[in-house]
Design a protein around this motif. Structure first.
Motif, PDB file in Angstrom:
ATOM      1  N   ILE A 167     -37.567  52.146   8.022  1.00  0.00           N
ATOM      2  CA  ILE A 167     -38.930  51.693   7.788  1.00  0.00           C
ATOM      3  C   ILE A 167     -39.025  50.914   6.489  1.00  0.00           C
ATOM      4  O   ILE A 167     -38.564  51.377   5.435  1.00  0.00           O
ATOM      5  CB  ILE A 167     -39.905  52.883   7.739  1.00  0.00           C
ATOM      6  N   MET A 168     -39.652  49.740   6.560  1.00  0.00           N
ATOM      7  CA  MET A 168     -39.909  48.912   5.385  1.00  0.00           C
ATOM      8  C   MET A 168     -41.421  48.781   5.212  1.00  0.00           C
ATOM      9  O   MET A 168     -42.114  48.263   6.093  1.00  0.00           O
ATOM     10  CB  MET A 168     -39.275  47.527   5.565  1.00  0.00           C
ATOM     11  N   SER A 169     -41.941  49.248   4.081  1.00  0.00           N
ATOM     12  CA  SER A 169     -43.379  49.239   3.862  1.00  0.00           C
ATOM     13  C   SER A 169     -43.824  47.953   3.185  1.00  0.00           C
ATOM     14  O   SER A 169     -43.014  47.096   2.811  1.00  0.00           O
ATOM     15  CB  SER A 169     -43.797  50.437   3.006  1.00  0.00           C
ATOM     16  N   THR A 170     -45.133  47.849   2.981  1.00  0.00           N
ATOM     17  CA  THR A 170     -45.700  46.685   2.296  1.00  0.00           C
ATOM     18  C   THR A 170     -45.608  46.815   0.783  1.00  0.00           C
ATOM     19  O   THR A 170     -46.208  46.015   0.060  1.00  0.00           O
ATOM     20  CB  THR A 170     -47.167  46.459   2.711  1.00  0.00           C
ATOM     21  N   ARG A 171     -44.861  47.795   0.280  1.00  0.00           N
ATOM     22  CA  ARG A 171     -44.524  47.792  -1.145  1.00  0.00           C
ATOM     23  C   ARG A 171     -43.761  46.511  -1.488  1.00  0.00           C
ATOM     24  O   ARG A 171     -43.907  45.970  -2.577  1.00  0.00           O
ATOM     25  CB  ARG A 171     -43.605  48.977  -1.481  1.00  0.00           C
ATOM     26  N   GLU A 172     -42.918  46.080  -0.543  1.00  0.00           N
ATOM     27  CA  GLU A 172     -42.065  44.922  -0.783  1.00  0.00           C
ATOM     28  C   GLU A 172     -42.792  43.616  -0.464  1.00  0.00           C
ATOM     29  O   GLU A 172     -43.727  43.590   0.321  1.00  0.00           O
ATOM     30  CB  GLU A 172     -40.794  45.027   0.069  1.00  0.00           C
ATOM     31  N   THR A 173     -42.327  42.538  -1.054  1.00  0.00           N
ATOM     32  CA  THR A 173     -42.913  41.229  -0.803  1.00  0.00           C
ATOM     33  C   THR A 173     -42.568  40.755   0.601  1.00  0.00           C
ATOM     34  O   THR A 173     -41.637  41.263   1.243  1.00  0.00           O
ATOM     35  CB  THR A 173     -42.381  40.200  -1.808  1.00  0.00           C
ATOM     36  N   ALA A 174     -43.322  39.764   1.055  1.00  0.00           N
ATOM     37  CA  ALA A 174     -43.037  39.191   2.374  1.00  0.00           C
ATOM     38  C   ALA A 174     -41.610  38.667   2.430  1.00  0.00           C
ATOM     39  O   ALA A 174     -40.912  38.830   3.444  1.00  0.00           O
ATOM     40  CB  ALA A 174     -44.035  38.081   2.679  1.00  0.00           C
ATOM     41  N   LYS A 175     -41.152  38.054   1.361  1.00  0.00           N
ATOM     42  CA  LYS A 175     -39.794  37.496   1.316  1.00  0.00           C
ATOM     43  C   LYS A 175     -38.748  38.595   1.468  1.00  0.00           C
ATOM     44  O   LYS A 175     -37.816  38.470   2.272  1.00  0.00           O
ATOM     45  CB  LYS A 175     -39.571  36.743   0.006  1.00  0.00           C
TER      46      LYS A 175
ATOM     47  N   GLN B 132     -38.777  49.126  11.672  1.00  0.00           N
ATOM     48  CA  GLN B 132     -40.208  49.411  11.654  1.00  0.00           C
ATOM     49  C   GLN B 132     -40.809  48.866  10.369  1.00  0.00           C
ATOM     50  O   GLN B 132     -40.207  49.001   9.293  1.00  0.00           O
ATOM     51  CB  GLN B 132     -40.490  50.916  11.742  1.00  0.00           C
ATOM     52  N   ILE B 133     -42.018  48.280  10.470  1.00  0.00           N
ATOM     53  CA  ILE B 133     -42.699  47.785   9.278  1.00  0.00           C
ATOM     54  C   ILE B 133     -44.186  48.114   9.363  1.00  0.00           C
ATOM     55  O   ILE B 133     -44.773  48.141  10.436  1.00  0.00           O
ATOM     56  CB  ILE B 133     -42.531  46.260   9.096  1.00  0.00           C
ATOM     57  N   SER B 134     -44.778  48.361   8.209  1.00  0.00           N
ATOM     58  CA  SER B 134     -46.234  48.444   8.136  1.00  0.00           C
ATOM     59  C   SER B 134     -46.768  47.042   7.932  1.00  0.00           C
ATOM     60  O   SER B 134     -46.055  46.148   7.483  1.00  0.00           O
ATOM     61  CB  SER B 134     -46.660  49.365   6.992  1.00  0.00           C
ATOM     62  N   ALA B 135     -48.039  46.845   8.264  1.00  0.00           N
ATOM     63  CA  ALA B 135     -48.629  45.506   8.132  1.00  0.00           C
ATOM     64  C   ALA B 135     -50.127  45.627   7.932  1.00  0.00           C
ATOM     65  O   ALA B 135     -50.778  46.504   8.519  1.00  0.00           O
ATOM     66  CB  ALA B 135     -48.329  44.661   9.368  1.00  0.00           C
ATOM     67  N   GLY B 136     -50.673  44.727   7.106  1.00  0.00           N
ATOM     68  CA  GLY B 136     -52.101  44.755   6.818  1.00  0.00           C
ATOM     69  C   GLY B 136     -52.528  46.038   6.146  1.00  0.00           C
ATOM     70  O   GLY B 136     -53.635  46.533   6.376  1.00  0.00           O
ATOM     71  N   SER B 137     -51.672  46.582   5.272  1.00  0.00           N
ATOM     72  CA  SER B 137     -51.860  47.934   4.745  1.00  0.00           C
ATOM     73  C   SER B 137     -52.879  48.017   3.614  1.00  0.00           C
ATOM     74  O   SER B 137     -53.060  47.086   2.837  1.00  0.00           O
ATOM     75  CB  SER B 137     -50.528  48.480   4.235  1.00  0.00           C
ATOM     76  N   ARG B 138     -53.500  49.193   3.507  1.00  0.00           N
ATOM     77  CA  ARG B 138     -54.286  49.606   2.356  1.00  0.00           C
ATOM     78  C   ARG B 138     -53.843  51.013   1.984  1.00  0.00           C
ATOM     79  O   ARG B 138     -53.584  51.831   2.869  1.00  0.00           O
ATOM     80  CB  ARG B 138     -55.784  49.600   2.657  1.00  0.00           C
ATOM     81  N   THR B 139     -53.758  51.303   0.681  1.00  0.00           N
ATOM     82  CA  THR B 139     -53.284  52.625   0.260  1.00  0.00           C
ATOM     83  C   THR B 139     -54.368  53.412  -0.461  1.00  0.00           C
ATOM     84  O   THR B 139     -54.076  54.401  -1.126  1.00  0.00           O
ATOM     85  CB  THR B 139     -52.047  52.511  -0.646  1.00  0.00           C
TER      86      THR B 139
ATOM     87  N   GLY C 156     -46.872  44.701  -2.254  1.00  0.00           N
ATOM     88  CA  GLY C 156     -46.186  43.437  -2.445  1.00  0.00           C
ATOM     89  C   GLY C 156     -46.521  42.425  -1.368  1.00  0.00           C
ATOM     90  O   GLY C 156     -46.355  41.228  -1.551  1.00  0.00           O
ATOM     91  N   ASP C 157     -47.007  42.927  -0.215  1.00  0.00           N
ATOM     92  CA  ASP C 157     -47.334  42.064   0.919  1.00  0.00           C
ATOM     93  C   ASP C 157     -48.779  42.345   1.333  1.00  0.00           C
ATOM     94  O   ASP C 157     -49.081  43.380   1.926  1.00  0.00           O
ATOM     95  CB  ASP C 157     -46.377  42.352   2.076  1.00  0.00           C
ATOM     96  N   HIS C 158     -49.668  41.422   0.997  1.00  0.00           N
ATOM     97  CA  HIS C 158     -51.098  41.602   1.258  1.00  0.00           C
ATOM     98  C   HIS C 158     -51.553  40.912   2.545  1.00  0.00           C
ATOM     99  O   HIS C 158     -52.740  40.902   2.848  1.00  0.00           O
ATOM    100  CB  HIS C 158     -51.910  41.038   0.087  1.00  0.00           C
ATOM    101  N   ARG C 159     -50.655  40.344   3.318  1.00  0.00           N
ATOM    102  CA  ARG C 159     -51.048  39.555   4.471  1.00  0.00           C
ATOM    103  C   ARG C 159     -51.701  40.411   5.565  1.00  0.00           C
ATOM    104  O   ARG C 159     -51.308  41.555   5.780  1.00  0.00           O
ATOM    105  CB  ARG C 159     -49.830  38.847   5.057  1.00  0.00           C
TER     106      ARG C 159
ATOM    107  N   LEU D  91     -39.367  44.676  16.184  1.00  0.00           N
ATOM    108  CA  LEU D  91     -39.867  45.346  14.995  1.00  0.00           C
ATOM    109  C   LEU D  91     -41.138  46.101  15.373  1.00  0.00           C
ATOM    110  O   LEU D  91     -42.114  45.489  15.821  1.00  0.00           O
ATOM    111  CB  LEU D  91     -40.177  44.343  13.888  1.00  0.00           C
ATOM    112  N   VAL D  92     -41.115  47.393  15.216  1.00  0.00           N
ATOM    113  CA  VAL D  92     -42.297  48.216  15.493  1.00  0.00           C
ATOM    114  C   VAL D  92     -43.265  48.092  14.317  1.00  0.00           C
ATOM    115  O   VAL D  92     -42.867  48.164  13.159  1.00  0.00           O
ATOM    116  CB  VAL D  92     -41.889  49.683  15.699  1.00  0.00           C
ATOM    117  N   LEU D  93     -44.555  47.910  14.631  1.00  0.00           N
ATOM    118  CA  LEU D  93     -45.565  47.766  13.596  1.00  0.00           C
ATOM    119  C   LEU D  93     -46.519  48.953  13.578  1.00  0.00           C
ATOM    120  O   LEU D  93     -46.857  49.508  14.633  1.00  0.00           O
ATOM    121  CB  LEU D  93     -46.371  46.479  13.804  1.00  0.00           C
ATOM    122  N   PHE D  94     -46.956  49.321  12.378  1.00  0.00           N
ATOM    123  CA  PHE D  94     -47.913  50.409  12.221  1.00  0.00           C
ATOM    124  C   PHE D  94     -48.743  50.159  10.969  1.00  0.00           C
ATOM    125  O   PHE D  94     -48.449  49.254  10.175  1.00  0.00           O
ATOM    126  CB  PHE D  94     -47.193  51.758  12.123  1.00  0.00           C
ATOM    127  N   ALA D  95     -49.764  50.982  10.775  1.00  0.00           N
ATOM    128  CA  ALA D  95     -50.578  50.903   9.566  1.00  0.00           C
ATOM    129  C   ALA D  95     -50.717  52.288   8.966  1.00  0.00           C
ATOM    130  O   ALA D  95     -50.941  53.262   9.690  1.00  0.00           O
ATOM    131  CB  ALA D  95     -51.956  50.339   9.880  1.00  0.00           C
TER     132      ALA D  95
END
Length: 466
Positions: free
Chosen positions: A311-319, A331-338, A359-362, A78-82
């Motif tokens: 690509i799956m963003s942090t709009r969605e919950t961790a689950k 690909q997923i974003s992580a630790g995001s701020r908008t 949805g995912d604030h981790r 899984l590729v990660l980005f911010a």
């Protein structure tokens, strides 16, 4: 050419195909899934049939086939980005977006180059190597030069923990001449979403600004390709209109790019409409997408366009994000701020000036640990961009699944680099165990490359790739 209707989006054909494939028996569905397993993609008729699956057994087979295709092409990485929001200034009036021009409920902010540098330094210190630079569709007095200056600033930031190695961008559609300048700025992917391909809905939700021009936006990827940007990302904002229509219309867009330029998009994003400050429409989607339909969307896109990153963003919950990893997400974003400035001022996590609700604030390390526990390799690799494996070159490797010979070793070495430089002790232990187990299960050239690259990182070298 670009002042004419985007006739490659044929709405009547979409409806005709959907109406002709409202039902499909199990034999037909399994026939389509067998075809999908060959990883050569699906046509609109196949996709229309798959959208109507409701039987739990067939759903399971759909999901299993999507997982098989994803792992054959990309492996368990899984590729990660911010995302980095540099501005929330906007001249458009999009009813679903907090950045819309007349929204008085947010504080407007366009970061200075000094502020952008501080945001980037925070992201580097977290461990990020990829950034998706995002801006509202209006800029400070510098105009488009503000975008170019911001990309330059991001690349120039260096710290004891390294640097950002690739900047992808999500900004307003440009002229061909401006796209040429964007290409010169050494970007990775140019990403833009049509939001909805349904023209009547598009008109209803875009009430003002240049974005109101459906055709200008729809032709933007053609202009980017002509300017030499061959690494493109597209997507739909699911919830604005019937997701079945949107998938098939997006397929028309993809096939048009393949027909005209020989390559389709590098990535497809699948955002669902989420609440946004000052937007009643965002809080009450006209066509809400259920969780099961959302999983179907991801799986169907993986089968329909197998070579493309999803690509799956942090709009969605961790689950929900976890559940989609096995359905095709790569690909997923992580630790995001908008919100602009959101990384430097992390204490303002609930700042209402963000573009949408998360949805995912981790934090990044927590996401990485979770991903690794699931057996997926968190990757920060940027090798393809830097070695010129984009456009047709990338497709030539991705379509037969050969990209894994590069992605798997590079993903492991970039993960190892993260573990040595940024990770918490618990994440380090979990990650190192996963790296050992993964390499042990590899063979041939991929294993040789992985062992060699990981050893280089262990010896103190960063940024190694093949």
């Amino acid at each position: 050419m670009y002042n004419v209707p985007a006739d490659f989006i044929n709405e009547q054909k979409v409806w005709d195909v959907l109406n002709a494939h409202k039902t499909a028996d199990s034999y037909k569905i399994r026939e389509i899934l067998a075809k999908a397993a060959e990883m050569k993609g699906l046509d609109m008729e196949d996709v229309a049939a798959l959208t109507n699956i409701s039987d739990p057994v067939l759903l399971g087979e759909l999901f299993d086939t999507a997982n098989q295709v994803k792992e054959t092409i990309y492996g368990k990485r899984l590729v990660l980005f911010a995302p980095l929001y540099i501005s929330n200034l906007c001249s458009n009036e999009c009813l679903y977006c907090a950045f819309r021009a007349t929204n008085k409920d947010i504080v407007r902010n366009a970061l200075t180059q000094e502020q952008i540098a501080k945001e980037v330094e925070v992201l580097i210190n977290h461990g990020h190597k990829r950034i998706l630079m995002v801006a509202g569709e209006s800029y400070p007095n510098q105009g488009f030069q503000y975008v170019l200056d911001s990309i330059k600033t991001i690349y120039e930031v260096k710290s004891e923990h390294g640097e950002i190695r690739r900047v992808n961008v999500n900004i307003a559609p440009l002229s061909t001449e401006e796209f040429v300048e964007l290409k010169k700025a050494n970007i990775g992917t140019y990403q833009i979403f049509q939001e909805t391909y349904h023209r009547e809905t598009y008109k209803k939700v875009h009430l003002g600004g240049k974005k109101r021009d459906y055709n200008w936006r729809a032709w933007s990827l053609h202009r980017a390709m002509e300017a030499g940007i061959d690494d493109l990302g597209i997507g739909v904002l699911f919830g604005l209109f019937d997701y079945r229509f949107e998938i098939l219309a997006m397929m028309q867009h993809i096939r048009e790019l393949e027909k005209q330029f020989g390559v389709g998009p590098h990535t497809i994003s699948v955002p669902r409409l989420e609440p946004a400050t000052g937007s009643d429409l965002a809080a009450h989607p006209p066509f809400p997408v259920s969780d099961i339909d959302f999983r179907k969307i991801v799986a169907i896109l993986r089968l329909a366009v197998p070579y493309t990153g999803i690509i799956m963003s942090t709009r969605e919950t961790a689950k929900m994000r976890r559940e989609t990893f096995a359905l095709g997400v790569s690909q997923i974003s992580a630790g995001s701020r908008t919100n602009p400035g959101g990384y430097e001022h992390e204490e303002d996590e609930d700042d209402p000036s963000g573009q949408f609700s998360l949805g995912d604030h981790r934090p990044l390390d927590e996401v990485i640990q979770d991903v690794a526990k699931m057996g997926y390799i968190p990757s920060f690799c940027t090798a393809c961009y830097r070695l010129g494996r984009t456009g047709q070159d990338f497709m030539d490797l991705a379509k037969p699944g050969d990209i894994k010979l590069h992605c798997a070793p590079n993903g492991l070495s970039s993960f190892k680099e993260y573990l040595q430089n940024y990770a918490t002790p618990e994440t380090t232990e979990i990650g190192n165990r996963l790296i050992r187990e993964t390499i042990a299960g590899m063979d041939g050239l991929a294993k040789q490359r992985a062992e060699k690259l990981v050893k280089r990182v262990e010896a103190g070298r960063d940024d190694v790739y093949c």
